[in-house]
Design an enzyme around this catalytic site. Structure first.
Site, PDB file in Angstrom:
ATOM      1  N   GLN A  28      -8.585  -7.774 -10.342  1.00 12.45           N
ATOM      2  CA  GLN A  28      -9.301  -6.584  -9.877  1.00 12.45           C
ATOM      3  C   GLN A  28      -8.911  -5.369 -10.730  1.00 12.45           C
ATOM      4  O   GLN A  28      -9.771  -4.592 -11.157  1.00 12.45           O
ATOM      5  CB  GLN A  28      -8.962  -6.333  -8.409  1.00 12.45           C
TER       6      GLN A  28
ATOM      7  N   HIS B 165       0.839  -1.207   0.000  1.00 13.98           N
ATOM      8  CA  HIS B 165       0.000   0.000   0.000  1.00 13.98           C
ATOM      9  C   HIS B 165       0.876   1.260   0.000  1.00 13.98           C
ATOM     10  O   HIS B 165       0.569   2.236  -0.682  1.00 13.98           O
ATOM     11  CB  HIS B 165      -0.883   0.038   1.257  1.00 13.98           C
TER      12      HIS B 165
ATOM     13  N   SER C  31       0.293  -9.000   1.535  1.00 17.26           N
ATOM     14  CA  SER C  31      -1.158  -8.992   1.575  1.00 17.26           C
ATOM     15  C   SER C  31      -1.568  -8.719   3.013  1.00 17.26           C
ATOM     16  O   SER C  31      -0.908  -9.187   3.951  1.00 17.26           O
ATOM     17  CB  SER C  31      -1.677 -10.374   1.161  1.00 17.26           C
TER      18      SER C  31
HETATM   19  O1  PAF Z   1      -7.933  -4.165  -3.094  1.00 14.78           O
HETATM   20  C1  PAF Z   1      -8.609  -3.864  -2.094  1.00 14.78           C
HETATM   21  O2  PAF Z   1      -8.077  -3.669  -1.004  1.00 14.78           O
HETATM   22  C2  PAF Z   1     -10.119  -3.721  -2.215  1.00 14.78           C
HETATM   23  O3  PAF Z   1     -10.646  -4.675  -3.076  1.00 14.78           O
HETATM   24  C3  PAF Z   1     -10.556  -2.311  -2.634  1.00 14.78           C
HETATM   25  C4  PAF Z   1     -10.064  -1.949  -4.025  1.00 14.78           C
HETATM   26  C5  PAF Z   1     -10.035  -1.294  -1.622  1.00 14.78           C
HETATM   27  C6  PAF Z   1     -12.083  -2.222  -2.650  1.00 14.78           C
HETATM   28  O4  PAF Z   1     -12.626  -2.503  -1.393  1.00 14.78           O
END
Ligand code: PAF
Length: 288
Positions: free
Chosen positions: A157, A41, A189
């Protein structure tokens, strides 16, 4: 002068802060997260900062992307640490809404993705990507960023969100940043926090399987079946691990690759106890 990052819980406050940033001539970057922030992140936040953006991090564990049997209740929640990490990384605004702010009373609208959402993880998590698209569409609508940053670890995603943004003509650029690994190779993760010490080697078998697949593809192995069998054999050394899938797919269409050439994504999902982990690697093979 407010201490950074400012933490807000309402759509109204986000809009006010973003409007001020825009009035100051700033472009806006959004890093959507479910919290339990890790170096992956932080790399997304850094990308937004490097682009010069007023950086908004959303922290929201979105219930609609979890099936009733999944880990919504046990998903790690570490808001205080997350705020510290955001502060260290120079985040200007944290949006940490509660459920009623994201799904107001009477809420019933969903964003339904197309067939891309039925493949890979979608086959094992029906409705998951509908929940993801719905919450991401809401977040994009609330923050209205110039750029939203997602990680390549969640490759499916990212493909689905790019499709959604294109299909719904949303005025935002989706930046997909490299996957970040621990020193031993385990893809970072938030769910890694739930692994017991004895599960670490089991979890690592997914990375090792992907490496084995990549190696075999690099030798020119023409049979997809043999590549997948070799990957499965690596994981079979850990009988406690259950494989959801190991697949070789086109990184953009997510269609199964029949003959290995060009860009191939090796993707997998496993379950270690009740922790579900995903990982992927992209290999560039000679174009035939
Ligand atoms: O990747 C994630 O952490 C989630 O799927 C997201 C994009 C924040 C949506 O809740």
């Amino acid at each position: 002068m407010c201490e950074s990052p400012l933490i807000v819980k309402t759509v109204r406050d986000v809009r006010e802060c973003v409007a001020k940033a825009r009035a100051d001539g700033r472009s806006v970057g959004l890093v959507p997260t479910m919290g339990a922030l890790h170096a992956g992140h932080v790399s997304l936040i850094e990308a937004s900062k490097q682009d010069g953006c007023y950086t908004v991090v959303s922290i929201y564990v979105n219930p609609t992307q979890f099936a009733p049997t999944e880990d919504l209740a046990t998903y790690p929640r570490t808001l205080e640490e997350d705020v510290q990490k955001c502060r260290a990384a120079g985040v200007e605004l944290i949006f940490a809404p509660d459920n009623s702010e994201m799904y107001p009373p009477g809420d019933q609208t969903r964003v339904c993705p197309g067939p891309l959402a039925d493949k890979l993880c979608g086959a094992f998590r029906p409705g998951h990507f509908e929940g993801v698209c719905t919450v991401v569409a809401k977040l994009l609508q609330i923050v209205q960023p110039d750029t939203a940053y997602f990680g390549q670890k969640d490759a499916q995603q990212a493909v689905i969100i790019r499709r959604m943004v294109e299909d719904l003509r949303m005025p935002v650029w989706i930046e997909v940043c490299s996957l970040v690994r621990d020193a031993d190779g385990l893809a970072l993760s938030s769910r890694n926090a739930r692994l017991r010490p004895e599960d670490r080697a089991r979890a690592l078998s997914l990375y090792q399987a992907l490496c084995a697949g990549r190696k075999l593809l690099a030798t020119g192995e023409p049979s997809m079946g043999r590549v997948i069998a070799a990957m499965r054999a690596v994981i079979a050394a850990h009988p406690e691990v259950r494989v959801d899938y190991l697949s070789l797919v086109d990184p953009e269409t997510l269609e199964d690759v029949q003959k290995p050439h060009g860009r191939v994504m090796i993707a997998g999902a496993i379950r270690v106890g009740d922790v579900r982990l995903i990982d992927n690697m992209i290999v560039d093979l000679p174009v035939k």
